[in-house]
Motif scaffolding. Structure first.
Motif, PDB file in Angstrom:
ATOM      1  N   ARG A   1      12.421  -1.903  -3.794  1.00  0.00           N
ATOM      2  CA  ARG A   1      13.095  -2.589  -2.569  1.00  0.00           C
ATOM      3  C   ARG A   1      13.222  -4.191  -2.571  1.00  0.00           C
ATOM      4  N   GLU A   2      11.766  -4.496  -3.402  1.00  0.00           N
ATOM      5  CA  GLU A   2      10.982  -5.964  -3.872  1.00  0.00           C
ATOM      6  C   GLU A   2      12.124  -6.447  -4.968  1.00  0.00           C
ATOM      7  N   ALA A   3      11.506  -5.049  -6.209  1.00  0.00           N
ATOM      8  CA  ALA A   3      12.072  -5.787  -7.086  1.00  0.00           C
ATOM      9  C   ALA A   3      12.005  -4.617  -8.305  1.00  0.00           C
ATOM     10  N   GLY A   4      12.954  -3.654  -7.637  1.00  0.00           N
ATOM     11  CA  GLY A   4      13.461  -2.803  -8.932  1.00  0.00           C
ATOM     12  C   GLY A   4      14.864  -3.310  -9.608  1.00  0.00           C
ATOM     13  N   ILE A   5      15.712  -4.627  -9.312  1.00  0.00           N
ATOM     14  CA  ILE A   5      16.269  -5.304  -9.584  1.00  0.00           C
ATOM     15  C   ILE A   5      15.280  -5.476 -10.796  1.00  0.00           C
ATOM     16  N   ASP A   6      14.078  -5.839 -11.388  1.00  0.00           N
ATOM     17  CA  ASP A   6      13.454  -6.608 -12.245  1.00  0.00           C
ATOM     18  C   ASP A   6      12.557  -5.492 -13.451  1.00  0.00           C
ATOM     19  N   GLY A   7      13.685  -4.084 -12.633  1.00  0.00           N
ATOM     20  CA  GLY A   7      12.422  -3.170 -13.694  1.00  0.00           C
ATOM     21  C   GLY A   7      10.843  -2.518 -13.700  1.00  0.00           C
ATOM     22  N   ARG A   8      10.585  -2.421 -14.579  1.00  0.00           N
ATOM     23  CA  ARG A   8       9.459  -1.724 -14.551  1.00  0.00           C
ATOM     24  C   ARG A   8       8.437  -2.746 -14.769  1.00  0.00           C
ATOM     25  N   GLU A   9       8.515  -3.169 -15.435  1.00  0.00           N
ATOM     26  CA  GLU A   9       7.581  -4.913 -14.805  1.00  0.00           C
ATOM     27  C   GLU A   9       7.802  -5.824 -13.511  1.00  0.00           C
ATOM     28  N   GLY A  10       9.044  -6.145 -13.797  1.00  0.00           N
ATOM     29  CA  GLY A  10       9.197  -6.753 -11.835  1.00  0.00           C
ATOM     30  C   GLY A  10       8.293  -5.973 -10.352  1.00  0.00           C
ATOM     31  N   MET A  11       8.187  -4.370 -10.296  1.00  0.00           N
ATOM     32  CA  MET A  11       8.084  -3.563  -9.778  1.00  0.00           C
ATOM     33  C   MET A  11       6.484  -3.261 -10.555  1.00  0.00           C
ATOM     34  N   THR A  12       5.995  -2.838 -11.378  1.00  0.00           N
ATOM     35  CA  THR A  12       4.535  -3.605 -11.172  1.00  0.00           C
ATOM     36  C   THR A  12       3.665  -4.871 -11.150  1.00  0.00           C
ATOM     37  N   ALA A  13       4.149  -5.587 -11.208  1.00  0.00           N
ATOM     38  CA  ALA A  13       3.939  -7.128 -10.757  1.00  0.00           C
ATOM     39  C   ALA A  13       3.831  -7.184  -9.273  1.00  0.00           C
ATOM     40  N   VAL A  14       4.783  -6.433  -8.655  1.00  0.00           N
ATOM     41  CA  VAL A  14       4.978  -6.428  -7.327  1.00  0.00           C
ATOM     42  C   VAL A  14       2.907  -5.356  -6.859  1.00  0.00           C
ATOM     43  N   MET A  15       3.479  -4.562  -7.337  1.00  0.00           N
ATOM     44  CA  MET A  15       1.834  -3.268  -7.219  1.00  0.00           C
ATOM     45  C   MET A  15       0.751  -4.398  -7.583  1.00  0.00           C
ATOM     46  N   ASP A  16       0.424  -5.218  -8.442  1.00  0.00           N
ATOM     47  CA  ASP A  16      -0.164  -6.234  -8.422  1.00  0.00           C
ATOM     48  C   ASP A  16      -0.983  -7.369  -7.066  1.00  0.00           C
ATOM     49  N   VAL A  17      -0.019  -7.664  -7.117  1.00  0.00           N
ATOM     50  CA  VAL A  17       0.019  -8.374  -5.702  1.00  0.00           C
ATOM     51  C   VAL A  17      -0.592  -7.664  -4.251  1.00  0.00           C
ATOM     52  N   ILE A  18       0.039  -6.411  -4.505  1.00  0.00           N
ATOM     53  CA  ILE A  18      -0.300  -5.641  -3.583  1.00  0.00           C
ATOM     54  C   ILE A  18      -1.456  -4.824  -3.440  1.00  0.00           C
ATOM     55  N   VAL A  19      -2.015  -4.847  -4.116  1.00  0.00           N
ATOM     56  CA  VAL A  19      -3.674  -4.269  -5.179  1.00  0.00           C
ATOM     57  C   VAL A  19      -3.935  -5.942  -4.482  1.00  0.00           C
ATOM     58  N   ASN A  20      -3.589  -6.709  -5.075  1.00  0.00           N
ATOM     59  CA  ASN A  20      -4.722  -8.399  -5.061  1.00  0.00           C
ATOM     60  C   ASN A  20      -4.711  -8.266  -3.398  1.00  0.00           C
ATOM     61  N   ARG A  21      -3.524  -8.371  -2.598  1.00  0.00           N
ATOM     62  CA  ARG A  21      -3.833  -8.563  -1.053  1.00  0.00           C
ATOM     63  C   ARG A  21      -4.871  -7.271  -0.554  1.00  0.00           C
ATOM     64  N   CYS A  22      -5.022  -6.431  -1.289  1.00  0.00           N
ATOM     65  CA  CYS A  22      -5.950  -5.103  -0.367  1.00  0.00           C
ATOM     66  C   CYS A  22      -7.775  -5.671  -0.228  1.00  0.00           C
ATOM     67  N   LYS A  23      -7.255  -5.871  -1.761  1.00  0.00           N
ATOM     68  CA  LYS A  23      -8.733  -6.746  -2.237  1.00  0.00           C
ATOM     69  C   LYS A  23      -9.576  -7.655  -1.419  1.00  0.00           C
ATOM     70  N   LEU A  24      -8.938  -8.243  -0.637  1.00  0.00           N
ATOM     71  CA  LEU A  24      -8.953  -9.512   0.234  1.00  0.00           C
ATOM     72  C   LEU A  24      -9.102  -9.277   2.121  1.00  0.00           C
ATOM     73  N   SER A  25      -8.254  -8.091   2.267  1.00  0.00           N
ATOM     74  CA  SER A  25      -7.530  -8.067   3.193  1.00  0.00           C
ATOM     75  C   SER A  25      -8.659  -6.282   3.813  1.00  0.00           C
ATOM     76  N   GLY A  26      -8.705  -5.804   2.913  1.00  0.00           N
ATOM     77  CA  GLY A  26      -9.724  -4.215   2.528  1.00  0.00           C
ATOM     78  C   GLY A  26      -8.833  -3.186   3.768  1.00  0.00           C
ATOM     79  N   ARG A  27      -7.287  -3.519   3.976  1.00  0.00           N
ATOM     80  CA  ARG A  27      -6.278  -2.750   4.600  1.00  0.00           C
ATOM     81  C   ARG A  27      -6.225  -1.973   2.569  1.00  0.00           C
ATOM     82  N   THR A  28      -5.358  -0.727   3.038  1.00  0.00           N
ATOM     83  CA  THR A  28      -5.112   0.647   1.846  1.00  0.00           C
ATOM     84  C   THR A  28      -3.143  -0.049   1.522  1.00  0.00           C
TER      85      THR A  28
END
Length: 202
Positions: free
Chosen positions: A88-115
């Motif tokens: 829903r965030e980046a499907g329109i950007d295909g695999r490249e866009g969704m992979t980038a959003v996943m990277d952002v999610i993981v980066n946030r998790c590293k800082l916050s300690g959340r899953t």
């Protein structure tokens, strides 16, 4: 031997004296004698204990399988929620866009300690998830990108990351938001991937 002596003594009377565990008439051991009853009780008790142990093992096995199934179901749901966010965030950007959003999610998790699941379901973090997790999953699962999103989400939930955004923790799409969000001035611009601009907290 004692039984033989008694039998000889009373042989003339035509009877065999009563003795513990033997019949009065011919001296055979009978199941209803005290010795027989004790043996039967012992065997019955052993059989009952064996049944109890068997039932306990079966119960524990059932509980283990139930907990395993519940854990798998919960894990699948969390993965689906993260995948729905990617679509829903980046499907329109295909695999490249969704992979980038996943990277952002993981980066946030590293800082916050959340899953990843906790991160994508936080209020006012990902606008596409504001409809609710169930609705987001139902809608995203219809996308042609769904299977790829599930794959990326699975790796992300397990802690894998794709450093394609240089540690970015935020992003926005200029075409959707002609005016940059207020938080941009507190962030460091890192890169642009397809329709999104990525930023990292300074």
């Amino acid at each position: 031997m004692m039984m033989n002596m008694l039998s000889e003594k009373y042989a003339g009377l035509g009877v065999v004296p009563a003795c513990e565990g033997f019949d009065r008439r011919d001296g055979r051991r009978l199941p209803w004698s005290r010795a027989g009853r004790d043996l039967a009780r012992s065997r019955s008790r052993a059989a009952g204990e064996a049944r109890q142990i068997s039932n306990l093992v079966k119960t524990l096995a059932f509980i283990f399988l139930l907990l395993t199934a519940m854990s798998a179901t919960a894990s699948d749901w969390r993965r689906s929620a993260v995948a729905a966010c990617l679509v829903r965030e980046a499907g329109i950007d295909g695999r490249e866009g969704m992979t980038a959003v996943m990277d952002v999610i993981v980066n946030r998790c590293k800082l916050s300690g959340r899953t990843p699941y906790q991160e994508v379901t936080r209020r006012k973090q990902f606008s596409s998830m504001s409809v609710g997790v169930a609705s987001a999953v139902r809608d995203a699962s219809k996308s042609s990108h769904w299977l790829y999103a599930l794959s990326v989400a699975s790796y992300g939930v397990d802690g894998w990351r794709w450093p394609v955004t240089d540690g970015s923790t935020h992003y926005y799409a200029p075409k959707r938001l002609p005016r940059a969000p207020y938080w941009v001035r507190h962030m460091e611009y890192k890169t642009t991937i397809r329709r999104h601009r990525f930023y990292r907290e300074v």
